[in-house]
Scaffold this active site. Structure first.
Site, short mmCIF file in Angstrom:
data_model
loop_
_atom_site.label_atom_id
_atom_site.label_comp_id
_atom_site.label_asym_id
_atom_site.label_seq_id
_atom_site.Cartn_x
_atom_site.Cartn_y
_atom_site.Cartn_z
N PRO A 104 0.97 -1.47 -0.09
CA PRO A 104 -0.10 0.08 -0.02
C PRO A 104 0.74 1.47 -0.05
CG PRO A 104 -0.86 -1.47 1.45
CD PRO A 104 0.50 -2.16 0.80
N CYS A 105 0.32 2.26 -0.82
CA CYS A 105 1.44 3.54 -0.93
C CYS A 105 0.85 4.65 -0.58
CB CYS A 105 1.66 3.41 -2.61
SG CYS A 105 0.30 3.73 -3.48
N GLN A 106 -0.18 4.56 0.24
CA GLN A 106 -0.98 5.81 0.84
C GLN A 106 0.34 6.88 1.43
OE1 GLN A 106 -1.87 2.95 1.54
NE2 GLN A 106 -4.25 2.65 1.23
N TYR A 108 3.36 7.18 0.85
CA TYR A 108 4.40 7.65 -0.21
C TYR A 108 3.70 8.30 -1.19
CZ TYR A 108 6.46 3.60 1.87
OH TYR A 108 6.72 2.75 2.97
N SER A 109 2.53 8.41 -1.59
CA SER A 109 1.58 8.96 -2.63
C SER A 109 1.75 10.50 -2.68
CB SER A 109 0.25 8.57 -2.70
OG SER A 109 -0.43 9.10 -1.51
#
Length: 212
Positions: A104-106, A108-109
């Site tokens: 999950p990239c929340q 780093y987005s």
């Protein structure tokens, strides 16, 4: 060999979502052995679309929380033995062709990068899932592994007073510490591969040194 799996390349998909990456791999000739996805709806979609392709995925080769595989040695060992029996492969001998994962990239987005640090990134558990992926690579010994994430990872900091790119440095170091693998990375843009959107993504690939 397992169901519908004769002479096919094999892969395991971590943090799979509804299966976009797996779909591409399947169209390239890969056969899914196991899937991990925390979101219940996404997992249901993944399994529903593969009921005829590999019914064993829904019956027993899926897990919602990757921590179950990392922290529960008995569960992981049992699953490995079952897969070796059902799929006629040996993880110890390095038969698995590919392990992929896009944690999950929340955190780093682009949106996450601009938000306030009311909670430091280092305190967000999902930002450390790359460590779980590296652990499973060391245990399952795929010939290749692929880590995929958003462009923002390249410049993200663990905290408001942290150093630019410190998270990416830690990620690269974790995968580079896998002694069996030669690790390289690059930034790609989906627009250069026939997709009508920019969609920049960091791809980090590891090749097991004895598989060449």
């Amino acid at each position: 060999m397992g169901p519908n799996q004769e002479k096919r390349l094999t892969h395991i998909d971590l943090f799979a979502g509804c299966g976009g990456l797996s779909l591409g791999l399947e169209e390239a000739g890969f056969f899914p052995l196991f899937v991990n996805e925390l979101n219940e709806d996404a997992m249901r979609s993944y399994l529903m679309n593969r009921t005829n392709f590999n019914p064993l995925l829904e019956k027993k080769y899926n897990v919602s929380d990757v921590k179950q595989l990392v922290l529960n040695d008995e569960l992981r060992t049992d699953l490995v033995k079952q897969m070796e029996r059902d799929y006629k492969i040996s993880f110890k001998d390095g038969d698995l062709d590919l392990l992929v994962g896009g944690p999950p990239c929340q955190g780093y987005s682009g949106i996450g990068h601009r938000r306030s640090y009311s909670v430091e990134r280092q305190q967000v558990p999902s930002n450390h899932l790359y460590e779980d992926m590296a652990f499973l690579i060391s245990r399952l010994r795929p010939k290749l592994f692929l880590f995929e994430n958003v462009k923002g990872l390249l410049t993200a900091r663990w905290s408001s007073v942290g150093r630019k790119s410190e998270i990416w440095d830690d990620v690269r170091e974790k995968f580079s510490d896998l002694d069996e693998y030669e690790v390289k990375w690059t930034l790609v843009h989906a627009k250069n591969y026939g997709t009508p959107q920019n969609r920049p993504r960091v791809l980090l690939v590891g090749v097991r040194k004895d598989s060449g």
